[in-house]
Design an enzyme around this catalytic site. Structure first.
Site, PDB file in Angstrom:
ATOM      1  N   GLY A 281      35.489 -12.997 -36.388  1.00 42.16           N
ATOM      2  CA  GLY A 281      34.900 -12.213 -37.472  1.00 42.16           C
ATOM      3  C   GLY A 281      34.689 -10.766 -37.092  1.00 42.16           C
ATOM      4  N   ASN A 282      33.989 -10.043 -37.934  1.00 40.20           N
ATOM      5  CA  ASN A 282      33.701  -8.629 -37.653  1.00 40.20           C
ATOM      6  C   ASN A 282      32.310  -8.274 -38.167  1.00 40.20           C
ATOM      7  OD1 ASN A 282      33.920  -7.452 -40.487  1.00 40.20           O
ATOM      8  ND2 ASN A 282      35.916  -8.460 -40.283  1.00 40.20           N
ATOM      9  N   ARG A 283      31.904  -7.051 -37.947  1.00 42.35           N
ATOM     10  CA  ARG A 283      30.518  -6.639 -38.192  1.00 42.35           C
ATOM     11  C   ARG A 283      30.238  -6.109 -39.591  1.00 42.35           C
ATOM     12  NH1 ARG A 283      27.734  -6.370 -33.472  1.00 42.35           N
ATOM     13  NH2 ARG A 283      28.948  -6.115 -31.546  1.00 42.35           N
ATOM     14  N   SER A 284      31.172  -6.239 -40.510  1.00 39.42           N
ATOM     15  CA  SER A 284      30.915  -5.676 -41.840  1.00 39.42           C
ATOM     16  C   SER A 284      29.768  -6.408 -42.536  1.00 39.42           C
ATOM     17  CB  SER A 284      32.177  -5.766 -42.695  1.00 39.42           C
ATOM     18  OG  SER A 284      31.894  -5.270 -43.983  1.00 39.42           O
TER      19      SER A 284
END
Ligand code: CTP
Ligand code: CA
Length: 228
Positions: free
Chosen positions: A33-36
């Protein structure tokens, strides 16, 4: 024109906004995943609805309440977002890709949870490319449709942004400078918005809603006059 006047300059328009960050499943319990946070995309959806637009919000993995007046389509992975955005885009006047879409996904989904094996090293996770949704939108757009991308850049932020704008075939690219504690999950944002027409709009650090309003101003200026 409409900014600050409470105008409904997007009335009669349909806009599609993507928000959040995709999750690329590894096995039933894990993902890449990512930090958005989704805050900027939600600000775009909320402000467009307030300006009268019909809003389709394709939302990936956010912990935010639905914005008033938007139709929310929840997705998980980049492939799901690809399908949902391309399904909504054809009739839209504008598409804004504020989501952080994973560039890669694990090449194979493991239907069973990966276990530690006694004494053995872990298997590497092979990655394959995801479809580039923004590039497809730029390529397949109908005449008059406005396409907007977002880019988080480090190093030579403007040069990277110009190159990306051209590569994606978008009308506008909102470029953020990222680094530790900048942008992600913060309520405020600072950006330069690059136009395919050579324009450059600097938006000083402020609320994500304020940046969203400037994005819609620039979109509205590029829409064909309403057909009435
Ligand atoms: N984007 C997309 N589909 C992808 C990757 C990105 O639609 N598979 C969109 C994002 O939503 C964003 C824009 O493209 O609006 C720019 O994303 P970014 O990650 O900055 O661009 P990339 O082309 O993936 O380049 P980079 O190698 O810098 O990550
Ligand atoms: Ca990327």
């Amino acid at each position: 024109l409409a900014r600050g006047t409470g105008g409904r300059d997007l009335a009669g328009r349909h806009v599609v906004v993507s928000a959040g960050g995709t999750r690329e499943p590894i096995d039933p319990v894990r993902f890449i995943g990512n930090r958005s946070s989704g805050l900027q995309g939600y600000a775009l959806a909320r402000t467009a609805a307030a300006r009268g637009a019909r809003v389709t919000l394709v939302s990936a993995n956010v912990a935010l309440p639905d914005p008033a007046g938007a139709e929310v389509v929840a997705v998980g992975s980049a492939e799901e977002m690809h399908k949902a955005v391309l399904a909504a885009a054809p009739g839209a006047d504008a598409v804004v890709m504020a989501a952080a879409v994973a560039d890669f996904r694990p090449s194979g989904y493991r239907a069973s949870k990966i276990k530690k094996a006694e004494g053995a090293e872990p298997e590497p996770i092979r990655l394959v490319k995801n479809p580039d949704i923004l590039a497809e939108l730029g390529r397949d757009r109908r005449p008059g449709q406005v396409i907007v991308g977002f880019a988080a850049e480090t190093d030579d932020v403007l040069a990277n942004g110009r190159a990306k704008l051209a590569r994606k075939g978008s009308d506008l690219l909102v470029v953020n400078q990222v680094g530790e504690n900048l942008t992600f999950g913060r309520p405020d944002n600072e950006a330069v918005i690059l136009g395919a027409d050579g324009s450059q709009t600097e938006v000083p650090r402020g609320a994500k809603d304020a940046l969203a309003e400037v994005v819609w101003d620039l979109v509205a200026a590029r829409l064909d006059p309403p057909t009435t």
